[in-house]
Design an enzyme around this catalytic site. Structure first.
Site, short mmCIF file in Angstrom:
data_model
loop_
_atom_site.label_atom_id
_atom_site.label_comp_id
_atom_site.label_asym_id
_atom_site.label_seq_id
_atom_site.Cartn_x
_atom_site.Cartn_y
_atom_site.Cartn_z
N LYS A 53 -0.39 -1.07 -10.22
CA LYS A 53 0.11 -1.03 -8.71
C LYS A 53 1.73 -0.61 -9.07
CE LYS A 53 0.25 -2.32 -3.91
NZ LYS A 53 -0.21 -3.30 -2.91
N SER A 84 -2.54 -1.37 1.47
CA SER A 84 -1.69 -0.71 0.75
C SER A 84 -2.21 -0.40 -0.71
CB SER A 84 -0.34 -1.60 0.47
OG SER A 84 -0.44 -2.45 -0.21
N SER A 104 -3.90 -6.05 1.59
CA SER A 104 -3.83 -5.15 1.06
C SER A 104 -4.66 -4.78 -0.29
CB SER A 104 -2.47 -5.05 0.76
OG SER A 104 -1.59 -4.18 1.69
#
Lengths: 490, 486
Positions: free
Chosen positions: A78, A158, A182
């Site tokens: 990420k 997210s 998330s």
């Protein structure tokens, strides 16, 4: 050779160790898959050269009979994790082409264990969002589609890039972070497994901060066992993070497959919210039935302050964010705009650098910390937070883990909620409580809605009791038999 | 000093100044409060900056245990409450030399609570200043505005350095008292090794809160004068500011709470920002740091290891060595002085050693802008000088001459006496010869002395002159008395 990208992490590690294929082989396969899947927009930066170099080094170690727990396994990272010498953006324009001179603790540990980095994964800007639509790089597209429709769906957020890449076999597993859901919401939307461990289990050092008291790293993976393997490498005490816990890291994978007989499973009545789709109700009932079949005792529990969790979360998280994001001021790195006066530089850099959702949260956070409002908002929210933690403590008197749905709906279409921040915030309704209380929460795919989209169940555990969650998740995974993959359209 | 003399006479009557100080003392530490970056003077710009000091994304603060220990030491030295549970807060504001966009400080729950400091005025009387609190915080970096006409440069070497902010109660009533208080705090911190007290380098500086009121009236509105870094400036700033406020009030105006700056060249204070323009710092607990929990046993072990502090040391000097309150005060004002003194006084006439140390050595050092650390005379030589006096080898008068030679680096007292032939004449024969010679040459004075014994002094002076000051005065007196038949 069959498609190496379809392997689970566990199977891939076994194949690598047995020298059935090389790390370069499986890395190349993923690089090709990534190239073909650019339409998903899962990666914001592909690092094939680095990946192949790392893979070659892994192969040398494997050839010598050496290698760590993740030796040769290609992973996605990420883009909230700072990676040394590799652009790290938090999907924000304000970081521009920022290249850190340091490597986050979590990724350092992955490389220590032999993993290979394929690239950096898309996310909502600064991890603020539930649909990946706030990314400066544009949204990730969910590999899943409603049956008979080619409408682009959100992979959630997210960690949308992490979830989509894992679901579409663009990595064996991915790192992710979770501040209010998330990891778990995107996992639920993409038919993958995600766990947000206990606060302090993974070091936050080198992860771009959103809300420091809530942020936790965790993996998104294809199976429960894969998530357990990943989490073991990601976890561990770090003296560079004062909130990291000085505890041993268990062999999480060893809990998968363990009997869950006799465990007491709490079903919190407050999570049965009005207007919840019948499919979610059914999924929850299925989960309860499967655990009962596996020998668990089901108890109804009450978490009376649940309804205050979301409002409290949307005070605490923006408050911390407003302060954490003050460093993006155009002075030392990242985007610098405006001038000649100092105020112009601040205003223009931040106006141009931050997207709308980030600005909204900075404004909310600044407001709730302001003189005259602090007590009514921030302080009150902290009290709510204490009550929520107390609710859980109370629940642990009568149960060992909780079972809830992960999200109130399946994946929605891009654009569907982006004009309504409140509707978007409601995505976190089942997940924020664990962040507020610092507890571990795991989402695994357990069924599909009428349109064929994956739905997730969430397990919540006691602090540092991820082991029990992995055992329960293993049992549910087996019972649910969720093996569906998104039909490849990209 | 009477209470009255501290009042300021205005056109319309007397006014009382009320002063409270916030002293910012840099913690003596090799590294910063939350990073491992070095702390030191003289490094090149931005050479002492860790990733966290530059607020790089994802970087986290980790508390420096040594700085915490120093704060505890300081708190104990101020007779203050040590809070076993304290917390760090973020003070949010934007400035280029504040990379994080917030300063990590302690707002609600400081590490040290209330304490008490006894302060001496110049006339020897004392007064008490209450300490409200002491907390730890980060210093900011430095903005340099004069390197380039178009740009401001930022040096982050100082960013993140540990400061102790010591907040007093509004217990001072004159600029002299304020300066004495700062001196006392500086002395205590230097004794503890918690701060080097170097005001020129800005390692100790003060924000001064000034208000005025009619004697006995309610507290007036205060103005805060920021960052004053010398005793003289503190006094000048207070004097100016009090006069300014009195003039406004006597003209029928009112004081507006504001922050002001002291301009040392113009010797005036200027408005920096008003209360309305004051920042809203949006303090909240720093979520990157856990509450600071101290082990009582650890605090006790620090307490047990504290050095003797100036107040008890002064009392001991008075009782153990029989020193005057004044001499004891001068000697304990600095740890090195006190140590020097004790080394010199061992086995010697302690009062005499104090006289030589305070009046001669420190006096001479002060004339030359130095202090005990720069003394060209070591303590054993002061002891040696006093021993020569004690043994009657030299007179006090000659001792001054010997001291001058010692100061000039011409040797130990014994070497100087030897080299310059300064040994006191105790040989009665030599003294008698001198007396006989003088009596023979001044028969009129001999007669006069028989009438007026006070005239003896004239003979003593003559003998001393004749012997180059080397005659033992006691022996001279004795023999004179016999010879003059007194």
């Amino acid at each position: 050779m069959s498609d190496l990208t379809k392997l689970t992490l566990k199977a891939a590690l076994a194949g690598l160790k047995a020298r059935d294929f090389s790390s370069v082989d499986i890395t190349k396969a993923h690089i090709e898959a990534i190239e073909q899947a650019r339409g998903l927009n899962a990666y914001v930066l592909e690092t094939p050269d680095r990946a192949l170099a790392m893979a070659a080094a892994s192969d040398e170690r494997l050839a010598r009979g050496e290698g760590g727990a993740l030796e040769g396994a290609p992973l996605g990272i990420k883009d909230l994790f700072c990676t040394e010498g590799v652009r790290s953006t938090a999907a924000s324009k304000i970081l521009g082409n920022f290249v850190p001179a340091y490597e986050s603790t979590v990724t350092t540990q992955l490389w220590r264990d032999g993993a290979v980095m394929l690239g950096k994964l898309n996310l909502d800007e600064f991890a603020m969002g539930s649909s990946n639509e706030t990314s400066a790089f544009g949204p990730v597209i969910n590999p899943w589609r409603r049956s008979g429709s080619d409408a682009a769906l959100t992979p959630g957020g997210s960690s949308g890039g992490s979830a989509a890449a894992t679901a579409a076999d663009l990595c064996l597993a991915a790192t992710a972070t979770d501040t209010g859901g998330s990891i778990r919401q995107p996992a639920s939307f993409t038919g993958t497994v995600g766990i947000k461990p206990t606060y302090g289990r993974c070091s936050r050092w080198g992860i771009v901060a959103f809300a420091s008291s809530l942020d936790q790293a965790g993996p998104i993976a294809k199976t429960v066992e894969d998530a357990a393997i990943m989490l073991r490498s990601m976890s561990g005490h770090d003296v560079k993070d004062s909130t990291s816990l000085p505890v041993e890291v268990p062999d999480f994978a060893s809990y998968v497959g363990k009997s869950v007989k006799g465990l007491r499973i709490g079903v919190p009545k407050e999570y049965r919210i009005p207007g919840m789709p019948a499919e979610i109700e059914k999924l929850w009932a299925d989960g309860i039935a499967w655990l009962k079949d596996a020998g668990c005792e089901i108890v109804e529990v009450s978490l009376p302050h649940t309804k205050y969790a979301l409002p409290a979360y949307y005070i605490v998280a923006p408050a911390e964010a407003s302060s954490n994001l003050a460093r993006y001021d155009g002075m030392r790195y990242g985007l610098r705009a405006g001038g000649p006066s100092l105020t112009d530089v601040y205003e223009e850099s931040r106006a141009q650098g931050f997207g709308e959702e980030v600005k909204r949260r900075i404004l909310i956070g600044t407001y709730v910390l302001s003189a005259g409002y602090y007590d009514a908002y921030y302080l009150k929210a902290q009290k709510v937070r204490r009550r929520i933690a107390d609710d859980f403590d109370q629940a642990w008197q009568s149960c060992d883990a909780l079972l809830t749905p992960t999200t109130p709906s399946a994946a929605f279409a891009l654009g569907e909620q982006s004009d309504d921040p409140i509707a978007m915030y409601l995505n976190d309704i089942f997940t924020v409580t664990t962040n507020l209380a610092g507890l571990p929460g795991l989402s695994l795919p357990a069924g599909r809605d009428a349109q064929g989209l994956p739905l997730g169940l969430q397990l919540i555990g006691r602090a540092l009791d991820e082991g029990t969650l992995f055992s329960l998740a293993g049992a549910l995974e087996k019972a649910a038999g969720f093996t569906a993959k998104a039909d490849r359209w990209w | 000093m009477s209470e009255k003399s501290k009042l300021i006479q205005g056109r319309t009557g007397p006014w009382e100044i009320v002063l409270g100080l916030e002293i910012h003392a840099q913690v003596a530490s090799n590294s910063k409060l939350f990073s491992g970056a070095a702390v030191g003077f003289g490094a090149g710009p931005n050479e002492q900056v860790a990733l966290v000091d530059a607020a790089m994304p994802g970087m986290l603060p980790v508390i420096n245990r040594h700085c915490v220990e120093q704060a505890v030491r300081a708190g104990l030295g101020l007779n203050a409450q040590i809070n076993l549970w304290s917390r760090f807060d973020r003070k949010n504001y934007f400035y280029p030399d504040l990379p994080q966009g917030y300063q990590i400080s302690q707002f609600k729950d400081p590490i040290v609570g209330e304490g008490i400091v006894e302060v001496e005025r110049d006339d020897g009387t004392t007064f008490i200043v209450g300490v409200e609190r002491l907390h730890l915080e980060q210093d900011a970096g430095k903005s340099i505005h004069d390197l380039d006409p178009n740009f401001t440069y930022v040096d982050l070497n100082r960013a993140g350095t540990a400061l102790m902010e010591i907040v007093s109660k509004p217990d001072m009533r004159s600029s002299d008292e304020a300066a004495s208080y700062v001196k006392k705090i500086r002395t205590i911190l230097r004794y503890l090794g918690a701060c080097d007290g170097d005001m020129e380098k800005g390692n100790l500086r003060a924000d001064v809160n000034v208000s005025v009121r009619r004697p006995g009236a309610e507290l007036g509105t205060r103005c805060e004068i920021k960052n004053v870094n010398s005793y003289r400036y503190i006094q000048q700033a207070i004097e100016y500011e009090a006069r300014r406020q009195i003039e406004i009030l006597e003209d029928g105006g009112s004081i507006h709470q504001e922050t002001r700056l002291f301009d040392p060249t113009k010797i005036e204070t200027r408005s920096m920002r008003s209360k309305e323009e004051a920042h809203d710092y949006r303090y909240f607990p720093d979520p990157d740091l856990l509450p600071l929990v101290l082990d009582p046993a650890w605090v006790q072990s620090i307490k047990d290891s504290l050095p003797e502090l100036p107040d008890p040391k002064r009392k001991r000097f008075e009782s153990q060595y029989g020193l005057s309150h004044y001499d004891a005060g001068v000697l304990v004002a600095d740890q090195a002085r006190a140590a020097f003194y004790e080394q010199a006084a061992a086995g010697r006439d302690a009062k005499l050693v104090a006289n030589w140390t305070v009046n001669n050595l420190l006096g001479r050092l002060a004339e030359n802008g130095g202090d005990i650390e720069t003394s060209p005379i070591p303590p054993e030589d002061i002891a040696g000088l006093v021993k020569l006096i004690e043994d009657g080898v030299i007179s006090s008068k000659i001792a001054k001459e010997v001291f001058d030679h010692m100061w000039a680096g011409e040797g130990t007292p014994a070497q100087v006496v030897e080299k310059f032939g300064l040994v006191q004449i105790t040989d009665t024969g030599a003294i008698e010869a001198s007396i006989d010679k003088i009596m023979a040459a001044n028969p009129d004075k001999v007669e006069a002395a028989k009438e007026r014994p006070q005239a003896l002094g004239w003979f003593v002076g003559q003998v001393m002159r004749d012997t180059g000051g080397k005659a033992n005065p006691a022996a001279v007196n004795e023999i004179l008395k016999v010879k003059l038949g007194l």
